[in-house]
Scaffold this motif. Structure first.
Motif, PDB file in Angstrom:
ATOM      1  N   GLU A  84      17.258  49.620  15.850  1.00 47.60           N
ATOM      2  CA  GLU A  84      16.143  49.698  14.901  1.00 47.60           C
ATOM      3  C   GLU A  84      16.690  49.657  13.477  1.00 47.60           C
ATOM      4  N   SER A  85      16.139  48.764  12.656  1.00 44.13           N
ATOM      5  CA  SER A  85      16.592  48.720  11.264  1.00 44.13           C
ATOM      6  C   SER A  85      15.909  49.834  10.476  1.00 44.13           C
ATOM      7  N   LEU A  86      16.655  50.404   9.539  1.00 44.15           N
ATOM      8  CA  LEU A  86      16.180  51.487   8.698  1.00 44.15           C
ATOM      9  C   LEU A  86      16.156  51.040   7.248  1.00 44.15           C
ATOM     10  N   GLN A  87      15.346  51.674   6.460  1.00 45.09           N
ATOM     11  CA  GLN A  87      15.248  51.392   5.026  1.00 45.09           C
ATOM     12  C   GLN A  87      16.540  51.812   4.330  1.00 45.09           C
ATOM     13  N   VAL A  88      17.023  50.973   3.444  1.00 45.05           N
ATOM     14  CA  VAL A  88      18.203  51.288   2.644  1.00 45.05           C
ATOM     15  C   VAL A  88      17.758  51.394   1.194  1.00 45.05           C
ATOM     16  N   GLY A  89      18.042  52.527   0.577  1.00 41.79           N
ATOM     17  CA  GLY A  89      17.666  52.745  -0.811  1.00 41.79           C
ATOM     18  C   GLY A  89      18.640  52.100  -1.775  1.00 41.79           C
ATOM     19  N   GLU A 148      17.343  40.507  -8.490  1.00 39.93           N
ATOM     20  CA  GLU A 148      16.091  41.217  -8.248  1.00 39.93           C
ATOM     21  C   GLU A 148      16.378  42.451  -7.388  1.00 39.93           C
ATOM     22  N   LEU A 149      15.579  43.492  -7.542  1.00 42.26           N
ATOM     23  CA  LEU A 149      15.759  44.740  -6.808  1.00 42.26           C
ATOM     24  C   LEU A 149      15.774  44.512  -5.300  1.00 42.26           C
ATOM     25  N   ASP A 150      14.840  43.716  -4.794  1.00 42.00           N
ATOM     26  CA  ASP A 150      14.788  43.448  -3.357  1.00 42.00           C
ATOM     27  C   ASP A 150      16.046  42.742  -2.863  1.00 42.00           C
ATOM     28  N   GLU A 151      16.607  41.878  -3.689  1.00 42.55           N
ATOM     29  CA  GLU A 151      17.841  41.176  -3.309  1.00 42.55           C
ATOM     30  C   GLU A 151      19.006  42.149  -3.235  1.00 42.55           C
ATOM     31  N   VAL A 152      19.066  43.077  -4.182  1.00 41.57           N
ATOM     32  CA  VAL A 152      20.161  44.046  -4.206  1.00 41.57           C
ATOM     33  C   VAL A 152      20.087  44.950  -2.980  1.00 41.57           C
TER      34      VAL A 152
END
Length: 98
Positions: free
Chosen positions: A77-82, A14-18
């Protein structure tokens, strides 16, 4: 989602898992990086501007946030990873045998 690399299925999840396989943090060390930060084996990528460090680690580095605070970080702080970033760093981990 399926990713094919060199004619083989490389990732099927799944995309979220990747995208969740890689964690990216913004970490602030007011006194500079602690000794040994750049040698930590779990770090995939690290860059900094002044006292702010951007650090990428695999999700399996569960104690990373706690370790950074113990080493003197005042902000972790965690950041979004694309998706694209996830693939780049996942490939780096595979090349290192992780």
């Amino acid at each position: 989602m399926t990713v094919i690399s060199h004619g083989r299925v490389d990732i099927e999840d799944e995309l979220d898992e990747v995208t969740g396989q890689i964690m990216k943090y913004q970490v602030v060390f007011p006194e500079g990086a602690p000794k040994g930060l750049y040698e930590r084996k779990e770090i995939c990528d690290i860059s900094n501007v002044g006292s702010v460090y951007t650090i990428v680690v695999p999700r399996s580095a569960a104690s990373f946030e706690e370790d950074m605070r113990k080493d003197g970080a005042v902000v972790v702080e965690s950041l979004q990873v694309g998706l694209e970033e996830s693939f780049v760093y996942m490939n780096r981990l595979k090349e290192r045998g992780e």
